[in-house]
Scaffold this motif. Structure first.
Motif, PDB file in Angstrom:
ATOM      1  N   GLY A 159       0.787  -1.227   0.000  1.00 22.76           N
ATOM      2  CA  GLY A 159       0.000   0.000   0.000  1.00 22.76           C
ATOM      3  C   GLY A 159       0.819   1.277   0.000  1.00 22.76           C
ATOM      4  N   ASN A 160       2.109   1.165  -0.293  1.00 27.69           N
ATOM      5  CA  ASN A 160       2.970   2.349  -0.354  1.00 27.69           C
ATOM      6  C   ASN A 160       3.006   2.903  -1.771  1.00 27.69           C
ATOM      7  OD1 ASN A 160       3.867   2.052   2.391  1.00 27.69           O
ATOM      8  ND2 ASN A 160       5.105   0.341   1.682  1.00 27.69           N
ATOM      9  N   PRO A 161       3.003   4.235  -1.898  1.00 22.79           N
ATOM     10  CA  PRO A 161       3.075   4.815  -3.244  1.00 22.79           C
ATOM     11  C   PRO A 161       4.476   4.688  -3.833  1.00 22.79           C
ATOM     12  CG  PRO A 161       3.074   6.547  -1.601  1.00 22.79           C
ATOM     13  CD  PRO A 161       2.886   5.253  -0.857  1.00 22.79           C
ATOM     14  N   LEU A 162       4.531   4.432  -5.136  1.00 21.72           N
ATOM     15  CA  LEU A 162       5.778   4.371  -5.896  1.00 21.72           C
ATOM     16  C   LEU A 162       5.690   5.450  -6.974  1.00 21.72           C
ATOM     17  CD1 LEU A 162       5.888   0.491  -6.329  1.00 21.72           C
ATOM     18  CD2 LEU A 162       7.194   1.852  -4.690  1.00 21.72           C
ATOM     19  N   MET A 163       6.461   6.506  -6.811  1.00 16.16           N
ATOM     20  CA  MET A 163       6.394   7.659  -7.705  1.00 16.16           C
ATOM     21  C   MET A 163       7.062   7.346  -9.040  1.00 16.16           C
ATOM     22  SD  MET A 163       4.674   9.730  -6.076  1.00 16.16           S
ATOM     23  CE  MET A 163       4.117  10.025  -4.432  1.00 16.16           C
ATOM     24  N   LEU A 164       6.349   7.587 -10.128  1.00 14.11           N
ATOM     25  CA  LEU A 164       6.837   7.304 -11.474  1.00 14.11           C
ATOM     26  C   LEU A 164       7.510   8.550 -12.049  1.00 14.11           C
ATOM     27  CD1 LEU A 164       7.080   5.459 -13.910  1.00 14.11           C
ATOM     28  CD2 LEU A 164       4.743   6.087 -14.532  1.00 14.11           C
ATOM     29  N   VAL A 165       8.832   8.491 -12.193  1.00 19.54           N
ATOM     30  CA  VAL A 165       9.624   9.620 -12.687  1.00 19.54           C
ATOM     31  C   VAL A 165       9.399   9.797 -14.185  1.00 19.54           C
ATOM     32  CG1 VAL A 165      11.972  10.500 -13.005  1.00 19.54           C
ATOM     33  CG2 VAL A 165      11.350   9.314 -10.888  1.00 19.54           C
ATOM     34  N   ASP A 166       9.187  11.033 -14.597  1.00 22.55           N
ATOM     35  CA  ASP A 166       9.026  11.384 -16.009  1.00 22.55           C
ATOM     36  C   ASP A 166      10.393  11.807 -16.544  1.00 22.55           C
ATOM     37  OD1 ASP A 166       8.461  12.475 -18.492  1.00 22.55           O
ATOM     38  OD2 ASP A 166       6.713  13.605 -17.794  1.00 22.55           O
ATOM     39  N   THR A 167      11.089  10.885 -17.208  1.00 21.91           N
ATOM     40  CA  THR A 167      12.450  11.179 -17.671  1.00 21.91           C
ATOM     41  C   THR A 167      12.478  12.320 -18.687  1.00 21.91           C
ATOM     42  OG1 THR A 167      12.299   9.381 -19.281  1.00 21.91           O
ATOM     43  CG2 THR A 167      13.349   8.886 -17.201  1.00 21.91           C
ATOM     44  N   HIS A 168      11.440  12.448 -19.484  1.00 18.09           N
ATOM     45  CA  HIS A 168      11.404  13.539 -20.467  1.00 18.09           C
ATOM     46  C   HIS A 168      11.340  14.895 -19.764  1.00 18.09           C
ATOM     47  CE1 HIS A 168      11.035  10.842 -23.899  1.00 18.09           C
ATOM     48  NE2 HIS A 168      10.245  10.111 -23.125  1.00 18.09           N
ATOM     49  N   ALA A 169      10.587  15.000 -18.686  1.00 22.11           N
ATOM     50  CA  ALA A 169      10.507  16.251 -17.931  1.00 22.11           C
ATOM     51  C   ALA A 169      11.837  16.574 -17.263  1.00 22.11           C
ATOM     52  CB  ALA A 169       9.390  16.165 -16.887  1.00 22.11           C
ATOM     53  N   VAL A 170      12.542  15.551 -16.792  1.00 18.85           N
ATOM     54  CA  VAL A 170      13.855  15.774 -16.165  1.00 18.85           C
ATOM     55  C   VAL A 170      14.832  16.317 -17.205  1.00 18.85           C
ATOM     56  CG1 VAL A 170      15.835  14.605 -15.112  1.00 18.85           C
ATOM     57  CG2 VAL A 170      13.522  14.048 -14.360  1.00 18.85           C
ATOM     58  N   ILE A 171      14.850  15.722 -18.389  1.00 16.26           N
ATOM     59  CA  ILE A 171      15.744  16.177 -19.455  1.00 16.26           C
ATOM     60  C   ILE A 171      15.377  17.599 -19.878  1.00 16.26           C
ATOM     61  CG2 ILE A 171      16.542  15.769 -21.822  1.00 16.26           C
ATOM     62  CD1 ILE A 171      17.636  13.719 -19.889  1.00 16.26           C
ATOM     63  N   GLN A 172      14.083  17.897 -19.974  1.00 13.64           N
ATOM     64  CA  GLN A 172      13.649  19.254 -20.342  1.00 13.64           C
ATOM     65  C   GLN A 172      14.115  20.270 -19.312  1.00 13.64           C
ATOM     66  OE1 GLN A 172       9.421  18.753 -20.980  1.00 13.64           O
ATOM     67  NE2 GLN A 172       9.706  19.031 -23.183  1.00 13.64           N
TER      68      GLN A 172
END
Length: 177
Positions: A159-172
């Motif tokens: 029941g723990n959240p796993l945050m999904l990183v947006d690699t395109h936003a990081v590169i931007q």
């Protein structure tokens, strides 16, 4: 790829971890890693070029850049940026943490022919989630700056959240500096 003692070993992320058969075919593989002591993140394996162990002494600091940019390093003859992923997402900067580590794991991502190392303390497991089970981040859940680098989240078996990183936003974010 995993680097150890000056040599590279293949990280078996593509061949040994097949997608589960699903009638909808919505399953995706993700690399799980801790973002801080309480929250774990996920990075889509489709965005991953490799994983290397990085000693902080291998990173050449660059003056007058954003604090989350630790510097550049040579990877296979290519100069790549190494950034503190937790620092980018608003956590304490790598060098200011209580138990600062001298090395970490860099998840190498490539977007539009640009490779960037996302430095984290460790990588844990490869996990499979149904993309249709991804949940949206509500406005009250996280600060807007943090939300801009995430695609949503999944819930693990506990029941723990796993945050999904947006690699395109990081590169931007790097390209806009």
């Amino acid at each position: 790829m995993v680097q150890g003692n000056g040599s590279f070993r293949a990280l078996p992320i593509n061949s040994q971890f097949p997608l589960e058969n699903s009638p909808q075919g919505n399953n995706q593989r993700f690399l799980r890693f801790p973002l801080n002591g309480k929250v774990n993140g996920l990075l889509p394996l489709a965005d991953l070029r490799g994983v290397i162990q990085v000693a902080l002494t291998e990173i050449l600091p660059v003056p007058q850049v954003a604090e989350f940019l630790l510097g550049i390093m040579n990877w296979r003859g290519e100069a790549i940026w190494i950034l503190d992923l937790a620092g980018l997402l608003g956590a304490t900067h790598w060098c200011r943490r209580e138990n600062v580590r001298n090395s970490g794991m860099a998840m190498l991502v490539q977007v539009q022919n640009q490779t960037v190392g996302l430095l984290v303390e460790q990588v844990n497991t490869i996990e499979v989630y149904d993309s249709q089970e991804r949940l949206a981040i509500s406005a009250s859940m996280l600060p807007a700056r943090l939300k801009s680098f995430l695609q949503g989240y999944f819930m693990d078996a506990q029941g723990n959240p796993l945050m999904l990183v947006d690699t395109h936003a990081v590169i931007q974010a790097l390209q806009s500096l």
